[in-house]
Design a protein around this motif. Structure first.
Motif, PDB file in Angstrom:
ATOM      1  N   TYR A   1       0.846  -1.195   0.000  1.00 56.46           N
ATOM      2  CA  TYR A   1       0.000   0.000   0.000  1.00 56.46           C
ATOM      3  C   TYR A   1       0.883   1.248   0.000  1.00 56.46           C
ATOM      4  O   TYR A   1       2.025   1.215   0.446  1.00 56.46           O
ATOM      5  N   PHE A   2       0.355   2.314  -0.560  1.00 55.23           N
ATOM      6  CA  PHE A   2       0.962   3.634  -0.470  1.00 55.23           C
ATOM      7  C   PHE A   2      -0.164   4.606  -0.167  1.00 55.23           C
ATOM      8  O   PHE A   2      -1.055   4.800  -0.983  1.00 55.23           O
ATOM      9  N   SER A   3      -0.145   5.167   1.034  1.00 54.84           N
ATOM     10  CA  SER A   3      -1.214   6.059   1.473  1.00 54.84           C
ATOM     11  C   SER A   3      -0.654   7.460   1.687  1.00 54.84           C
ATOM     12  O   SER A   3       0.352   7.626   2.387  1.00 54.84           O
ATOM     13  N   ILE A   4      -1.293   8.439   1.097  1.00 53.00           N
ATOM     14  CA  ILE A   4      -0.927   9.838   1.314  1.00 53.00           C
ATOM     15  C   ILE A   4      -1.981  10.413   2.248  1.00 53.00           C
ATOM     16  O   ILE A   4      -3.165  10.482   1.908  1.00 53.00           O
ATOM     17  N   VAL A   5      -1.551  10.790   3.454  1.00 56.58           N
ATOM     18  CA  VAL A   5      -2.498  11.054   4.532  1.00 56.58           C
ATOM     19  C   VAL A   5      -2.221  12.378   5.230  1.00 56.58           C
ATOM     20  O   VAL A   5      -1.128  12.946   5.140  1.00 56.58           O
ATOM     21  N   ASP A   6      -3.233  12.833   5.951  1.00 51.23           N
ATOM     22  CA  ASP A   6      -3.051  13.949   6.865  1.00 51.23           C
ATOM     23  C   ASP A   6      -2.168  13.475   8.022  1.00 51.23           C
ATOM     24  O   ASP A   6      -2.418  12.429   8.618  1.00 51.23           O
ATOM     25  N   GLY A   7      -1.128  14.237   8.316  1.00 51.57           N
ATOM     26  CA  GLY A   7      -0.163  13.803   9.309  1.00 51.57           C
ATOM     27  C   GLY A   7      -0.682  13.738  10.726  1.00 51.57           C
ATOM     28  O   GLY A   7      -0.057  13.110  11.582  1.00 51.57           O
ATOM     29  N   ASN A   8      -1.807  14.352  10.990  1.00 54.54           N
ATOM     30  CA  ASN A   8      -2.387  14.309  12.326  1.00 54.54           C
ATOM     31  C   ASN A   8      -3.429  13.206  12.465  1.00 54.54           C
ATOM     32  O   ASN A   8      -3.409  12.445  13.432  1.00 54.54           O
ATOM     33  N   THR A   9      -4.349  13.108  11.520  1.00 48.30           N
ATOM     34  CA  THR A   9      -5.428  12.123  11.616  1.00 48.30           C
ATOM     35  C   THR A   9      -5.077  10.794  10.979  1.00 48.30           C
ATOM     36  O   THR A   9      -5.721   9.779  11.236  1.00 48.30           O
ATOM     37  N   LEU A  10      -4.080  10.767  10.106  1.00 50.48           N
ATOM     38  CA  LEU A  10      -3.659   9.600   9.330  1.00 50.48           C
ATOM     39  C   LEU A  10      -4.723   9.135   8.341  1.00 50.48           C
ATOM     40  O   LEU A  10      -4.687   8.014   7.854  1.00 50.48           O
ATOM     41  N   GLN A  11      -5.672  10.014   8.043  1.00 49.28           N
ATOM     42  CA  GLN A  11      -6.706   9.698   7.077  1.00 49.28           C
ATOM     43  C   GLN A  11      -6.280  10.118   5.673  1.00 49.28           C
ATOM     44  O   GLN A  11      -5.603  11.135   5.497  1.00 49.28           O
ATOM     45  N   ASP A  12      -6.686   9.323   4.677  1.00 51.36           N
ATOM     46  CA  ASP A  12      -6.381   9.652   3.290  1.00 51.36           C
ATOM     47  C   ASP A  12      -6.947  11.023   2.931  1.00 51.36           C
ATOM     48  O   ASP A  12      -8.028  11.410   3.394  1.00 51.36           O
ATOM     49  N   ILE A  13      -6.202  11.749   2.103  1.00 50.62           N
ATOM     50  CA  ILE A  13      -6.691  13.015   1.589  1.00 50.62           C
ATOM     51  C   ILE A  13      -6.702  12.947   0.067  1.00 50.62           C
ATOM     52  O   ILE A  13      -6.053  12.084  -0.539  1.00 50.62           O
ATOM     53  N   GLU A  14      -7.424  13.843  -0.549  1.00 49.15           N
ATOM     54  CA  GLU A  14      -7.610  13.797  -2.003  1.00 49.15           C
ATOM     55  C   GLU A  14      -6.820  14.866  -2.734  1.00 49.15           C
ATOM     56  O   GLU A  14      -6.434  14.674  -3.887  1.00 49.15           O
ATOM     57  N   LYS A  15      -6.577  16.019  -2.073  1.00 47.63           N
ATOM     58  CA  LYS A  15      -5.890  17.132  -2.734  1.00 47.63           C
ATOM     59  C   LYS A  15      -4.816  17.683  -1.808  1.00 47.63           C
ATOM     60  O   LYS A  15      -4.938  17.622  -0.576  1.00 47.63           O
ATOM     61  N   TRP A  16      -3.771  18.241  -2.410  1.00 43.18           N
ATOM     62  CA  TRP A  16      -2.693  18.832  -1.635  1.00 43.18           C
ATOM     63  C   TRP A  16      -3.204  19.949  -0.731  1.00 43.18           C
ATOM     64  O   TRP A  16      -2.631  20.207   0.335  1.00 43.18           O
ATOM     65  N   GLU A  17      -4.292  20.599  -1.141  1.00 46.77           N
ATOM     66  CA  GLU A  17      -4.831  21.724  -0.375  1.00 46.77           C
ATOM     67  C   GLU A  17      -5.589  21.274   0.874  1.00 46.77           C
ATOM     68  O   GLU A  17      -5.957  22.100   1.713  1.00 46.77           O
ATOM     69  N   ASP A  18      -5.803  19.990   1.023  1.00 47.19           N
ATOM     70  CA  ASP A  18      -6.626  19.491   2.121  1.00 47.19           C
ATOM     71  C   ASP A  18      -5.940  19.533   3.486  1.00 47.19           C
ATOM     72  O   ASP A  18      -6.601  19.367   4.514  1.00 47.19           O
TER      73      ASP A  18
ATOM     74  N   VAL B   1       6.384  -2.064   1.163  1.00 53.15           N
ATOM     75  CA  VAL B   1       6.797  -2.731  -0.070  1.00 53.15           C
ATOM     76  C   VAL B   1       7.347  -4.112   0.267  1.00 53.15           C
ATOM     77  O   VAL B   1       8.130  -4.272   1.213  1.00 53.15           O
ATOM     78  N   TYR B   2       6.942  -5.107  -0.521  1.00 51.07           N
ATOM     79  CA  TYR B   2       7.529  -6.448  -0.411  1.00 51.07           C
ATOM     80  C   TYR B   2       8.742  -6.521  -1.329  1.00 51.07           C
ATOM     81  O   TYR B   2       8.665  -6.157  -2.500  1.00 51.07           O
ATOM     82  N   CYS B   3       9.846  -6.981  -0.763  1.00 50.40           N
ATOM     83  CA  CYS B   3      11.105  -7.035  -1.509  1.00 50.40           C
ATOM     84  C   CYS B   3      11.606  -8.474  -1.571  1.00 50.40           C
ATOM     85  O   CYS B   3      11.773  -9.132  -0.535  1.00 50.40           O
ATOM     86  N   GLY B   4      11.842  -8.954  -2.797  1.00 51.16           N
ATOM     87  CA  GLY B   4      12.431 -10.275  -2.981  1.00 51.16           C
ATOM     88  C   GLY B   4      11.420 -11.379  -3.153  1.00 51.16           C
ATOM     89  O   GLY B   4      10.208 -11.157  -3.193  1.00 51.16           O
ATOM     90  N   LYS B   5      11.927 -12.606  -3.232  1.00 55.37           N
ATOM     91  CA  LYS B   5      11.078 -13.759  -3.521  1.00 55.37           C
ATOM     92  C   LYS B   5      10.391 -14.307  -2.275  1.00 55.37           C
ATOM     93  O   LYS B   5       9.335 -14.929  -2.359  1.00 55.37           O
ATOM     94  N   LYS B   6      10.970 -14.071  -1.071  1.00 52.70           N
ATOM     95  CA  LYS B   6      10.441 -14.732   0.127  1.00 52.70           C
ATOM     96  C   LYS B   6       9.087 -14.228   0.604  1.00 52.70           C
ATOM     97  O   LYS B   6       8.243 -15.077   0.918  1.00 52.70           O
ATOM     98  N   PRO B   7       8.812 -12.953   0.678  1.00 57.04           N
ATOM     99  CA  PRO B   7       9.597 -11.722   0.540  1.00 57.04           C
ATOM    100  C   PRO B   7       9.785 -11.050   1.909  1.00 57.04           C
ATOM    101  O   PRO B   7       9.214 -11.496   2.907  1.00 57.04           O
ATOM    102  N   VAL B   8      10.581  -9.951   1.923  1.00 59.22           N
ATOM    103  CA  VAL B   8      10.799  -9.169   3.136  1.00 59.22           C
ATOM    104  C   VAL B   8       9.932  -7.912   3.058  1.00 59.22           C
ATOM    105  O   VAL B   8       9.907  -7.235   2.031  1.00 59.22           O
ATOM    106  N   ARG B   9       9.231  -7.640   4.135  1.00 59.82           N
ATOM    107  CA  ARG B   9       8.297  -6.496   4.159  1.00 59.82           C
ATOM    108  C   ARG B   9       9.019  -5.261   4.699  1.00 59.82           C
ATOM    109  O   ARG B   9       9.458  -5.244   5.847  1.00 59.82           O
TER     110      ARG B   9
END
Length: 284
Positions: free
Chosen positions: A239-256, A266-274
């Motif tokens: 996952y990649f979430s862009i959030v408000d740094g206080n509420t940790l809720q997703d936001i839709e616009k930079w102005e929010d 990110v999962y890295c490798g075949k095993k993989p490592v998280r």
């Protein structure tokens, strides 16, 4: 430096420190220590009379049994690092010592505990709060030190401290990175050489997205980071979430928001490592 296995022995030692009006700093860790942990210890040593470092691989915060089984265990090496960096006491209990009976307490601090890691690792933050609260009750520190790599965890611990009305300062310490940008993590030791070679691309694309974001929408920035990382053979974004740094809720616009953070796993490798990381797009 003294190493304690029993709660009562550590508490007796800290009782004597309190009688002398000495301040106590706590650095909670799960072991497999690296320079990131060392930086927390040095900060605590600088700001307190006594520094306690817990080295405990907490089973209640692992929702994946394989993740717990493969987590590196290096207590002797850890103690060497801690002594070199000025720690006074190491607390390295067994699981039976920490949990003589099952800990059935439930901690939930929505919205900060229910998104991102909370969503993808059910029960993880409950386990974090169980062990950290126990460590706080055992050591009764004035300050506790946490690295910003586990950025969401800090928000959850702060919420717990507020809820439990604990008089403890939570001290946030900057991420320590390798020269190629990879955030230091105990899990990095699990990476094969070819996986270690590609892992820095996570921060590379996060860092590049700061400039990209100046001329692109939040959605485009999100998609750019995900597509670039996924295009790297051996890396897959959970996952990649862009959030408000206080509420940790997703936001839709930079102005929010005036405080915007991009959090990624990110999962890295075949095993993989998280692997986890984050980038700050906007700060107050």
């Amino acid at each position: 430096m003294k190493v304690f296995r029993k709660i009562v022995d550590l508490q007796n030692e800290l009782f004597e420190a309190r009688k002398k009006k000495q301040s106590i700093g706590l650095v909670p860790t799960m072991g497999a220590l690296h320079e990131g942990h060392a930086s927390l210890v040095r900060r605590s040593v600088k700001e307190n009379d006594i520094t306690v470092v817990s080295v405990f691989l907490n089973p209640t915060q692992f929702n994946n049994p394989n993740d717990l089984a493969t987590y590196p265990r290096t207590l002797e090496k850890d103690c060497d690092l801690l002594e070199k960096n000025g720690a006074d006491y190491v607390f390295a209990p067994t699981a039976e010592e920490m949990y003589p009976t099952p800990d059935k307490r439930q901690f939930e601090f929505p919205p900060v505990s229910t998104v991102m890691e909370g969503k993808h690792r059910p029960g993880h933050f409950n386990g974090v709060c169980q062990v950290v609260s126990r460590l706080f009750y055992i050591t009764r520190p004035q300050r506790a030190y946490f690295g910003e790599k586990d950025w969401q965890q800090i928000a959850v611990v702060k919420a717990m401290v507020k809820r439990l009305k604990l008089n403890i300062d939570i001290v946030e310490c900057p991420i320590i990175r390798e020269s190629d940008g990879l955030a230091l993590s105990s899990r990095n030791t699990l990476l094969a050489p070819e996986e270690r070679a590609i892992a820095p691309n996570i921060f590379k694309y996060l860092n590049e997205s700061i400039e990209f974001a100046k001329t692109h929408s939040l959605k485009d920035t999100h998609n750019q980071v995900v597509s670039q990382i996924n295009a790297t053979d051996g890396l897959e974004v959970e996952y990649f979430s862009i959030v408000d740094g206080n509420t940790l809720q997703d936001i839709e616009k930079w102005e929010d928001s005036n405080y915007i953070v991009g959090c990624i796993t990110v999962y890295c490798g075949k095993k993989p490592v998280r692997l986890i990381d984050h980038i700050k797009y906007k700060e107050y």
